[in-house]
Design an enzyme around this catalytic site. Structure first.
Site, short mmCIF file in Angstrom:
data_model
loop_
_atom_site.label_atom_id
_atom_site.label_comp_id
_atom_site.label_asym_id
_atom_site.label_seq_id
_atom_site.Cartn_x
_atom_site.Cartn_y
_atom_site.Cartn_z
N TYR A 21 -58.69 -26.99 -49.91
CA TYR A 21 -57.07 -26.79 -49.81
C TYR A 21 -56.55 -25.20 -49.17
O TYR A 21 -55.53 -25.08 -49.23
CB TYR A 21 -56.54 -26.43 -51.37
N HIS A 98 -51.10 -34.75 -48.07
CA HIS A 98 -52.19 -33.98 -48.83
C HIS A 98 -52.63 -33.11 -47.89
O HIS A 98 -52.98 -33.44 -46.38
CB HIS A 98 -52.98 -35.04 -49.07
C1 DQA Z 1 -54.32 -33.38 -53.12
C2 DQA Z 1 -55.26 -34.11 -53.08
C3 DQA Z 1 -55.75 -34.93 -54.42
O1 DQA Z 1 -56.52 -35.66 -54.67
C4 DQA Z 1 -55.85 -33.86 -55.29
O2 DQA Z 1 -55.92 -34.27 -56.73
C5 DQA Z 1 -54.86 -32.67 -55.42
C6 DQA Z 1 -54.55 -32.37 -53.89
C7 DQA Z 1 -54.28 -32.78 -51.40
O3 DQA Z 1 -53.44 -32.03 -51.44
O4 DQA Z 1 -55.17 -32.70 -50.76
O5 DQA Z 1 -54.34 -32.00 -56.30
O6 DQA Z 1 -53.07 -34.18 -53.01
#
Ligand code: DQA
Length: 144
Positions: A21, A98
């Site tokens: 992230y 994402h």
């Molecule tokens: C997410 C990917 C999801 O699987 C995860 O649960 C998140 C963040 C992303 O931004 O990569 O909370 O949405």
């Protein structure tokens, strides 16, 4: 006005696994989104919640004023039919974003239950995914 909606655990950016992230906090990400929107002559309003019903209420409310939506529902992406149904009601174009590349992560993350009700999806581009989503919406809105 573009509604940018972030769901569960995205308030913990900066503390969550940086390999997936990145290291930006949510407020740093939102500052970038506001700056990118300005550069693109767009306006944006950001919202984050850890409560599924609050996100649904916000989608309903934003569907009254937003010309486009960017949504990262976090883990709800993978199982919340309630959020899927709320997004289905939205007439404005919706982009799913994402930060991480959900297609190459754990099996349970590979499926998005909202994918069939959004207009475009971006994953694995980190924070820049939100800029790409704004750019995509700008293009989509130029054709309406
Ligand atoms: C997410 C990917 C999801 O699987 C995860 O649960 C998140 C963040 C992303 O931004 O990569 O909370 O949405």
């Amino acid at each position: 006005m573009i509604a940018v909606l972030n769901g569960a655990n995205l308030n913990m950016l900066g503390k969550r696994d940086p390999a997936q992230y990145g290291s930006l906090t949510l407020s740093e990400l939102e500052s970038r989104i506001y700056a990118w929107a300005g550069e693109l002559s767009m306006t944006a309003r950001c919202f984050q919640t850890n409560h599924e019903g609050a996100l649904i209420d916000h989608i309903h409310e934003a569907s009254g004023w937003a010309t486009g939506m960017i949504v990262n529902p976090g883990a709800w992406t993978h199982y919340s039919y309630a959020i899927r149904d709320a997004l289905e009601i939205v007439a404005a174009p919706v982009v799913e974003v994402h930060l991480s590349d959900i297609a190459t992560r754990e099996e349970w993350r590979r499926h998005s239950v909202i994918r069939d009700v959004v207009d475009h999806a971006i994953a694995g581009e980190g924070p820049d995914g939100y800029r790409l989503a704004l750019e995509w919406l700008r293009g989509a809105l130029a054709h309406v």
